[in-house]
Each structure stands twice: as C-alpha cells, then as structure tokens.
Design a protein around this motif. Structure first.
Motif, short mmCIF file in Angstrom:
data_model
loop_
_atom_site.label_atom_id
_atom_site.label_comp_id
_atom_site.label_asym_id
_atom_site.label_seq_id
_atom_site.Cartn_x
_atom_site.Cartn_y
_atom_site.Cartn_z
N PRO A 162 0.81 -1.23 0.00
CA PRO A 162 0.00 0.00 0.00
C PRO A 162 0.84 1.28 0.00
O PRO A 162 0.45 2.28 -0.61
N ALA A 163 2.00 1.25 0.66
CA ALA A 163 2.84 2.45 0.73
C ALA A 163 3.39 2.83 -0.64
O ALA A 163 3.36 4.01 -1.02
N VAL A 164 3.88 1.85 -1.40
CA VAL A 164 4.44 2.20 -2.72
C VAL A 164 3.34 2.60 -3.70
O VAL A 164 3.56 3.45 -4.58
N ILE A 165 2.16 2.02 -3.54
CA ILE A 165 1.04 2.41 -4.42
C ILE A 165 0.57 3.82 -4.09
O ILE A 165 0.29 4.63 -4.98
N ALA A 166 0.54 4.15 -2.80
CA ALA A 166 0.16 5.51 -2.41
C ALA A 166 1.16 6.53 -2.95
O ALA A 166 0.78 7.60 -3.44
N ALA A 167 2.44 6.19 -2.89
CA ALA A 167 3.47 7.09 -3.41
C ALA A 167 3.33 7.28 -4.91
O ALA A 167 3.47 8.39 -5.44
N ALA A 168 3.02 6.18 -5.63
CA ALA A 168 2.87 6.27 -7.08
C ALA A 168 1.64 7.09 -7.46
O ALA A 168 1.65 7.87 -8.42
#
Length: 247
Positions: A83-89
């Motif tokens: 979820p963290a990398v998707i939120a950043a993207a």
C-alpha cells in the motif's frame, strides 16, 4: 480500449538468482498473454523499483495498472509495503488508476508445483522412500500468515498420506532443522523438505542447510517459474482489471 498494464511486484533480494527467477516467471505470464503489457518490479533490494516501472508505464501512455503482489502470505509486506508504494505512485501520478490485487497467496493448485519440485529433488538425491515431509516457508510474526502455511502442509500431507510439519525460516517456530529432528526422534529416517518460497535467496538456502544438517534426505528448490504460478498471477490480474471498470 487498452487493457490495464500488469505489474508483478516481488519483494526483492540481493541474491541475483531471485531476480532471475522472478524474470522467468514474468516471461511465463507474458507467453500466456502476449497482448498485455506486463512488467516486473521489486519493493526493495533489486531493480527495477516499483516507482521506476510506474513512471515507464505512464510515459508509454498507460493510465491504468493492476499490481499483483508476488507474495505467498498476507503478512507485513502485503499489509504495509505494497500500500505504501502504491500511495506514493498515486501521489506522483494523480491521474493514474492503480489497483492492487490480493497477494499471490497459497493456492491449492500450488501443491502440483510442490510435487514437481520434490520429485526433482528426490531424483537428484536418488531417494526412493519417504516416511515424513516438512514444508518450510519464510515465516512471519503474523499468526494468520503462518496458519495459511500450516493449512497447506495439512493438504499436502493428506494428498500423500504422509505426516507433514510446517516449518519456518524466520520469525516463528519450528525451524526446518527442528522439524526434521522431531521426526527423527519418532524413528523416521526418510524425511524430505519442500521449499515453500517463490524464488531462491538467503532464507531458502539457510532452511535447506539446516534441514540437511538435521538429517533430511532431500530438499526441494523453491516454486519458481512454473506455468501454474503464472496462471495464478493472471487470475489475480483478471479480478483487478474488472475492479478498475467503472460501474
């Protein structure tokens, strides 16, 4: 209408065999669906990173991405890192639609892959007889993740009518070597260990080493790039692609 791109997102490892195996698995997926844009990416320790791949897809004109986490259990990496990398993207590309699917998980069809890898290991070790099995996975502080491995072990044992113990390479007992020694204490001498990992790396290597030291007669390779794993990736993608369709 262009189909969403598929990003197969693995954890990553410093061991180059890991990235090679993930690459081979993604090639299997591409061979099944040559019509799709399919990319591999890693959370850490290997390249390309998820952000690099997302940037590349956006430059190529893709505005929808389905992310399939190549994780075998629903533990920390699935609940926090993905979820963290998707939120950043999403923050980086506000007009981009990204849908993460359920993790690859432990499908019952993977028992077939376990059998293939075990037969290969038994042939290498010239073993013809077994009286117990150990199924070793990474392990987690998440009890539900470990329970999913234990369930897989029970299914595998029932299929072969052999006692099976789930073991873990980290974070939870028993370790693979302990599981082998426990079977030997019962008088069993032909104990094989299956590696419930997607790709090679430090943890499967260490589990194999401890298993052999404890008296295991064979240790299988990780699941790797098998068509059954590729089918599971595409099944996850299909659900994610449908969820991106406006209703």
């Amino acid at each position: 209408m262009t189909a969403p791109a598929l990003v197969a997102l693995a954890h990553g490892s410093r061991d180059p065999r890991s990235a090679e195996t993930i690459g081979a698995l993604v090639d299997e997926v591409r061979a099944t669906r040559p019509d799709l844009r399919i990319e591999k990416a890693f959370l850490e320790l290997a390249k390309p990173s998820f952000q690099t791949v997302v940037d590349r897809l956006v430059r190529a004109g893709h505005d929808e991405i389905v992310v399939v986490p190549l994780l075998l259990t629903e533990a920390y990496h699935a609940k926090v890192d993905v979820p963290a990398v998707i939120a950043a993207a999403t923050e980086r590309h506000p007009d981009l639609k990204i849908r993460a699917t359920k993790v690859l998980g432990l499908e019952t069809s993977f028992l077939e892959v376990l059998d293939v890898r075990m037969r290969e290991a038994l042939q290498r070790s010239r073993v013809r007889e077994l009286d117990a099995l150990v199924l070793v996975a990474a392990g987690s502080s998440d009890a539900l993740a470990n329970q999913s491995v234990a369930r897989m072990a029970r299914l595998w044992g029932a299929h072969h009518k052999l006692p099976v113990t789930a073991a873990f390479a980290s974070a939870a007992p028993p370790a693979a070597g302990e599981a082998v020694r426990a079977f030997r204490a019962e008088g069993r001498r032909h104990i094989a260990v299956a590696s419930l990992f997607l790709a090679p790396g430090f943890l499967p290597d260490r589990a194999a080493e401890l298993s052999l030291e404890a008296g295991a007669v064979a240790v299988s390779e990780p699941l790797g790039a098998h068509p059954e794993i590729a089918r599971a990736v595409l099944a996850r993608y299909a659900v994610g692609a449908v969820e991106l369709v406006p209703v």
